[in-house]
Motif scaffolding. Sequence first.
Motif, mmCIF file in Angstrom:
data_model
loop_
_atom_site.group_PDB
_atom_site.id
_atom_site.type_symbol
_atom_site.label_atom_id
_atom_site.label_comp_id
_atom_site.label_asym_id
_atom_site.label_seq_id
_atom_site.Cartn_x
_atom_site.Cartn_y
_atom_site.Cartn_z
ATOM 1 N N SER A 137 -1.880 12.242 -0.069
ATOM 2 C CA SER A 137 -3.165 12.807 -0.470
ATOM 3 C C SER A 137 -4.259 12.234 0.425
ATOM 4 N N ALA A 196 -7.403 11.856 -0.131
ATOM 5 C CA ALA A 196 -8.272 10.960 -0.884
ATOM 6 C C ALA A 196 -7.585 9.635 -1.176
ATOM 7 N N ASP A 197 -6.297 9.697 -1.496
ATOM 8 C CA ASP A 197 -5.550 8.477 -1.801
ATOM 9 C C ASP A 197 -5.413 7.611 -0.551
ATOM 10 N N SER A 241 2.043 2.271 -3.400
ATOM 11 C CA SER A 241 1.014 2.656 -4.379
ATOM 12 C C SER A 241 0.187 3.850 -3.900
ATOM 13 N N CYS A 242 0.703 4.597 -2.920
ATOM 14 C CA CYS A 242 -0.069 5.679 -2.321
ATOM 15 C C CYS A 242 0.719 6.981 -2.362
ATOM 16 N N ALA A 290 -7.376 7.586 1.947
ATOM 17 C CA ALA A 290 -8.702 7.093 2.331
ATOM 18 C C ALA A 290 -9.035 5.770 1.650
ATOM 19 N N ARG A 291 -8.406 5.474 0.521
ATOM 20 C CA ARG A 291 -8.629 4.189 -0.158
ATOM 21 C C ARG A 291 -8.245 3.024 0.743
ATOM 22 N N PHE A 292 -7.305 3.276 1.648
ATOM 23 C CA PHE A 292 -6.818 2.231 2.547
ATOM 24 C C PHE A 292 -7.309 2.452 3.977
ATOM 25 N N GLY A 293 -8.316 3.296 4.127
ATOM 26 C CA GLY A 293 -8.886 3.539 5.439
ATOM 27 C C GLY A 293 -8.002 4.368 6.344
ATOM 28 N N ARG A 336 -5.816 8.172 7.260
ATOM 29 C CA ARG A 336 -5.779 9.627 7.086
ATOM 30 C C ARG A 336 -4.555 10.170 7.799
ATOM 31 N N GLN A 374 0.816 -1.199 0.000
ATOM 32 C CA GLN A 374 0.000 0.000 0.000
ATOM 33 C C GLN A 374 0.860 1.264 0.000
#
Length: 418
Positions: free
Chosen positions: A296, A298-299, A292-293, A301-304, A306, A289
Amino acid sequence: MTHTEVEAGFHGVVSLLDGPLLLRGVGPDGDASLRQHRRLWNEPSRKTVPQLIEMSWKIGLTGRGGAEFPFARKLQAAVESGKKRELVVNCSEGEPASAKDSSLMLSAPHLVLDGAQLLADALDLHHVHVAVPGERPSVVAAIRAAIGERDRGRKAVEYEMHTTSGGFVGGQSAAVLEMISGRDNLPVTSRTPSAYSGLRGRPTLLSNAETLAHLAAVSDLGPERYARWGTSADPGTRLLSISADGPGGLVLEAPHGVPLAEMLEFCGYDPARPLLVGGYHGTWLSAQQVTSCTLSPADLARFGARLGAGVLLPMLPGDCPLSYTASIVDYLAGQRAKRCGPCTNGLPALADACTRLPRVRSHREAASLAERIEQLTGLVTGRGACAHPDGTARLVNSMLETFSPEIGNHVDGFCTYE
């Protein structure tokens, strides 16, 4: 890029790197004077509340103390009632893994005070409360010196310092308001946001030091120049504390959108290892992860996850994620306010279970202990007087989700990461 050593960490010195916005001009000379500040930043020009709200929306300014709540919405709420308001600058930074606000106040305190001045002028206030970290004396001294340099004229803003008692929960917003009110520096249950009813029952705008520095920066530069850094979706930068809860930690300013792996590698950390994002109440990212992050909201947040208060804790070689998480939970259990059952009883029990997890020696014991941990996190979540139990539970649940296979490895007598 230059760096300097500052006494900003919970445990002492961290390395501070200069940056493109808030930390521009930071160098080894350590000149944080008002005179030096005015060479980089103009005296704030008076803005109206609608102007500040509009600028804040344009750059997507959120609170940088952990909650990431939209600043414009908080400011709007504080002015809607029409009542007399209060303004609090929160520099308290109670988490050991965070050093970015302390570094900011040591290197560029007047940018934060410029942000406070903008708000005080817009809200027609002449008194500003400043919460400072009791366990970081160098920061307290730096803030006191910066306040002493500000204009003392008839219409000047008067700054009143309040020193926290220290500890993880002492910097929580409700705990800060309790302290300023003359009560114990501990959080209390509050059903009404402080922007509607806070200090003395008045609408209270309580903002983190970095948040106010960004407000001052965009007011001086304008939204367009400010947005030269970051991305169109996330303009600007973030202050980040990396491994600041121990020796070798650093603080830097990074533009939104930079790849996490690239940034970690630049700072000397292995990007192919797990990363704890958001601090002691944060979320674990696996190595896959991380690579690939980007930096950001929003980015992440894809993995839960912040950024919270901008804390990044890379897992160092030799660290076991189960043991490392258990040590954090044990610390957090000792930082409870002892004002509710989930903290008083739940967190110590959770710490005990997490401490036992790396030492399991049978799959049956591991399954039983994991079930017990899940039960405890469910019991403490949403039932505390503040968010401390919730944040601790979030960290533990993230550990179980990210490192579930590692529990079985420990049963077999080895750890993949050590």
